[in-house]
Design a protein around this motif. Structure first.
Motif, PDB file in Angstrom:
ATOM      1  N   UNK A 155       0.849  -1.190   0.000  1.00  0.00           N
ATOM      2  CA  UNK A 155       0.000   0.000   0.000  1.00  0.00           C
ATOM      3  C   UNK A 155       0.883   1.238   0.000  1.00  0.00           C
ATOM      4  N   UNK A 156       1.282   1.659  -1.172  1.00  0.00           N
ATOM      5  CA  UNK A 156       2.182   2.796  -1.323  1.00  0.00           C
ATOM      6  C   UNK A 156       3.010   2.631  -2.587  1.00  0.00           C
ATOM      7  N   UNK A 157       3.952   3.523  -2.827  1.00  0.00           N
ATOM      8  CA  UNK A 157       4.753   3.430  -4.048  1.00  0.00           C
ATOM      9  C   UNK A 157       5.753   2.278  -3.975  1.00  0.00           C
ATOM     10  N   UNK A 158       5.914   1.598  -5.099  1.00  0.00           N
ATOM     11  CA  UNK A 158       6.913   0.532  -5.183  1.00  0.00           C
ATOM     12  C   UNK A 158       7.833   0.799  -6.369  1.00  0.00           C
ATOM     13  N   UNK A 159       9.035   0.249  -6.280  1.00  0.00           N
ATOM     14  CA  UNK A 159      10.031   0.445  -7.342  1.00  0.00           C
ATOM     15  C   UNK A 159      10.766  -0.874  -7.541  1.00  0.00           C
ATOM     16  N   UNK A 160      10.616  -1.448  -8.732  1.00  0.00           N
ATOM     17  CA  UNK A 160      11.274  -2.720  -9.061  1.00  0.00           C
ATOM     18  C   UNK A 160      12.187  -2.480 -10.255  1.00  0.00           C
ATOM     19  N   UNK A 161      13.477  -2.738 -10.063  1.00  0.00           N
ATOM     20  CA  UNK A 161      14.436  -2.600 -11.157  1.00  0.00           C
ATOM     21  C   UNK A 161      14.841  -3.999 -11.600  1.00  0.00           C
ATOM     22  N   UNK A 162      14.670  -4.284 -12.892  1.00  0.00           N
ATOM     23  CA  UNK A 162      14.884  -5.624 -13.436  1.00  0.00           C
ATOM     24  C   UNK A 162      16.020  -5.593 -14.448  1.00  0.00           C
ATOM     25  N   UNK A 163      17.049  -6.375 -14.198  1.00  0.00           N
ATOM     26  CA  UNK A 163      18.160  -6.440 -15.156  1.00  0.00           C
ATOM     27  C   UNK A 163      17.701  -7.148 -16.427  1.00  0.00           C
TER      28      UNK A 163
END
Length: 776
Positions: free
Chosen positions: A747-755
């Motif tokens: 519940x809030x902002x998420x950040x996923x960095x995918x190589x």
């Protein structure tokens, strides 16, 4: 020309068939070629990523730089299918004169035409010989060149379009073939046929002496590829020497019977089978009237009225049309073959497939026996108590596979449960018919937990058969997102690779579930403002859902004051009450509740909102109920708990769009998910350095090695203590699924960095064939 200026039409358009405003002017007869006969005009049909365009650019540079009195001109066309689309090169060469021809080579004007992908010459592809002049030269790269002399003519007659056979015969074209692919494979340069085909061009076209051309090509190879190591330079030199032998280039005597070549009804039906499979009239109309002409490079002839008839005003596109293209984007000619004895049904090969061409299916024994080719429709007992009594099969789409071998690399078994085999063997055995049958079977993904790695891959991907590069490292992440959240997903996509393979006209890889009719809602903004674009989507839908909630509460309150308002109203209010309790739950539960509400809403609205009247129902309340039903129905698309995703590459997230991205992540109230597919460079524009490029990497604008460390964007966003941050990679698929699910549920902002390994990185000897290994 008009004699009187008053008779000139204003305004007007040229080059299109505008039958709506009728402002388009018809084109006149083709102008006779104004260039002199000693100007050599050449056209090359290439396959994106095979090196044809690069080799043609290099050849024009070589000839222009080293032959003093030679003028050169080059024009290149590409489609947007990344490294699996067509390319067209128009080259002109002239001695002792200046070239002034600001237009492409026209039909029937080319002295030399080369087709470096034999599938283009098939009946359902391109008219590759429309450019050749009578008596001109045609070179075709084909495996048929490796057959015996007795077999070649029969194979060519079976392979080539009747129109091409007729053109060869009627225009008396000099026809040559060579098997460049096999030679490239023999020297460890799989798919890189550019130097072999260039040698054929210099031998056949005679633009400069052949021996001189080879020396210049070798010097160019040394200069161009020296930064990649001596081994690459040596292999290119050796392959050039091998391709110079005359026995590699085979002349074909065109028989006169080719003038009578025609397409059999059986072959015609086979070539149009993809259209026959379309069961939706709207989609079939779009494919026949828009997609097919465009894919055959005849889009300019489509009347404007057909775009209106296909509801395309405003830039709308029909979803899921990429599955009807069947482009055969496979330069290797190999597709995976399943060995069921070694398979543990882990589905890792399925998860890593960039184009969703290998899929597991849960079937019954009767369905398996009813397959078009049951001997090849191998099934085994499905593992897992939830699949008791069911069979498991792994099917491959041979007409969509790019032959990248990522699935083979991902298989953890020893021996591997997948091996590569010749695609022609699969097609001969009916592999494409088995695939069409498998995807027509009932979807059974709901039998398993879709939030596990294995279970997620039983969900039908709602992003399939994109135009991405063979072995693309970006598409598996997007595909998995659609398998997990696709039916309630909103996507704001930054300009870059992911918008080119994800939204290029006329094909659309994003599709909908056959069972529910739902799928991702996708839109593309500019490069620099995608975060703001996605934030605007989230804000507007948040407001609309709050409005829906308020109207539902009021409707439930008023109806709750009375009894006996009818079964439909009572059941609807009960469902609405349940929805109010679970509306914040990030799952498919809200969607399923709406599916139950929908027929009740339709029945009540059809009756004008009238209910079985209670004796004490006030007229004002009856009016309010009718009004609220209408308002709630108008916002019905807000019933599902939407999963908002802002996606893009590292050039957008790390560099150009970082300011807007930071604003999205900075506020806890922004329940938005961000996925960055990190190729560590600007992949879409040629491989330039970005802030994601690691230190020491040799890329464009940093050829000597990047001097700064990679920006740690994840650590930056972790400084906002309310952000969910994850780093994922295809080599750890269970963690990838877990991270995506946690990001969505947070519940809030998420950040996923995918190589995401990219062909522009040029760190592997065979392009992205080792993509999964590179992820490690």
């Amino acid at each position: 020309m008009r004699e009187n200026e008053e008779h000139i039409q204003h305004p007007f358009t040229v080059g299109i068939n505008d039958d709506v405003t009728n402002l388009s002017l018809p084109l006149g007869k083709t102008i006779v070629n104004p260039l002199s006969d000693d100007v050599l005009e050449c056209v090359f049909w290439g396959f994106g990523g095979d090196g044809t365009v690069g080799a043609n650019k290099e050849s024009t540079k070589i000839i222009g730089d080293y032959i003093k009195d030679m003028s050169v001109q080059a024009y290149f066309e590409y489609d947007a299918k990344k490294s699996s689309g067509y390319t067209l090169s128009h080259l002109r060469f002239a001695r002792a004169q200046t070239l002034s021809a600001p237009y492409k080579i026209q039909d029937g004007q080319a002295d030399f035409v080369a087709c470096h992908n034999e599938s283009y010459a098939e009946a359902n592809k391109f008219d590759v010989l429309r450019f050749v002049k009578p008596g001109g030269i045609f070179f075709l790269n084909t495996k048929i060149a490796s057959l015996s002399p007795d077999e070649r003519l029969r194979a060519l007659e079976k392979k080539l379009s009747p129109n091409i056979l007729k053109t060869l015969a009627f225009r008396k074209v000099k026809f040559y073939i060579a098997d460049a692919g096999s030679l490239a494979n023999a020297y460890g340069l799989k798919g890189k046929i550019n130097m072999i085909c260039m040698a054929a061009f210099f031998r056949l076209a005679g633009v400069i002496p052949f021996e001189e051309a080879i020396l210049l090509l070798k010097a160019s190879i040394t200069k161009t590829y020296s930064y990649r190591g001596e081994d690459v330079v040596r292999k290119n030199h050796e392959i050039l020497d091998a391709s110079c032998s005359e026995e590699r280039l085979i002349a074909i005597d065109v028989p006169s019977r080719w003038k009578r070549a025609r397409l059999t009804e059986k072959r015609r039906a086979y070539l149009s089978r993809h259209i026959a499979l379309i069961d939706d009239a709207k989609t079939k109309k779009f494919v026949q009237e828009i997609a097919e002409p465009v894919s055959h490079l005849e889009g300019d002839s489509i009347p404007v009225s057909l775009f209106l008839q296909n509801a395309m005003l405003g830039g709308n596109m029909i979803s899921g049309t990429s599955k009807f293209e069947k482009r055969r984007p496979n330069s290797s000619g190999l597709v995976p073959k399943w060995n069921s004895d070694s398979c543990t049904q882990c589905n890792q090969c399925v998860a890593v497939c960039p184009h969703a061409v290998i899929r597991p299916f849960i079937v019954t024994r009767d369905e398996a026996e009813a397959a078009p080719h049951p001997d090849l429709f191998t099934t085994v007992k499905a593992l897992g108590s939830e699949l008791a009594g069911k069979r498991y099969t792994l099917q491959i789409s041979p007409l969509d596979c790019t032959g990248c071998t990522a699935c083979v690399e991902a298989c953890p078994e020893s021996p591997k449960a997948l091996q590569m085999q010749d695609v022609e063997e699969v097609l001969t055995g009916g592999g494409d018919e088995n695939w069409d049958y498998a995807v027509s079977l009932p979807e059974r993904g709901d039998l398993v937990d879709k939030y596990s790695l294995k279970g997620s891959q039983f969900q039908t991907p709602l992003m399939e058969f994109s135009g991405a590069c063979s072995g693309c490292g970006e598409t598996p992440y997007f595909k998995m997102l659609t398998q997990l959240f696709g039916e309630r997903m909103i996507i704001a996509n930054a300009t870059g690779c992911s918008t080119i393979w994800g939204g290029s006209f006329p094909s659309n890889p994003y599709t909908v579930s056959r069972k529910s009719g739902r799928g991702p809602s996708w839109a593309n903004s500019l490069f620099e403002d995608n975060a703001e674009y996605g934030f605007g989507m989230f804000s507007s839908m948040k407001h609309r859902r709050e409005r829906l909630t308020a109207n539902v509460r009021e409707l439930v309150r008023i109806v709750g004051l009375y009894s006996n308002l009818g079964d439909n109203m009572s059941e609807l209010v009960s469902l609405l009450d349940e929805w109010l309790e679970v509306r914040k739950e990030k799952s498919d539960r809200c969607t399923l509740l709406f599916d139950k509400m929908k027929p009740l809403f339709q029945a009540l609205l059809l009756s004008g909102g009238k209910t079985s009247q209670s004796k004490d129902l006030l007229a004002t309340d009856a009016h309010d109920i009718e009004k609220l039903l209408t308002k709630v129905w108008q916002d019905r698309d807000m019933f599902p708990k939407l999963s908002h995703w802002i996606v893009g590459g590292d050039g957008w997230a790390y560099d150009i769009g970082y300011g807007g991205l930071d604003h999205v992540e900075a506020f806890k109230s922004n329940d938005i998910n961000v996925l960055v597919v990190d190729t560590e460079m600007y992949s879409n524009t040629g491989g330039q350095s970005s802030k994601a490029t690691p230190i020491g990497a040799s890329v464009m604008f940093s050829k000597g090695g990047k001097s700064q460390k990679k920006k740690n964007i994840g650590l930056i966003f972790m400084s906002y203590e309310h952000c969910y941050v994850a780093s994922v990679c295809l080599s750890n698929q269970s963690q990838l699924v877990q991270a995506l699910v946690e990001a969505d549920h947070y519940d809030g902002p998420s950040f996923v960095v995918a190589y995401a390994p990219c062909i522009q990185q040029q760190v592997r000897p065979e392009g992205l064939n080792d993509m999964f290994d590179e992820c490690r």
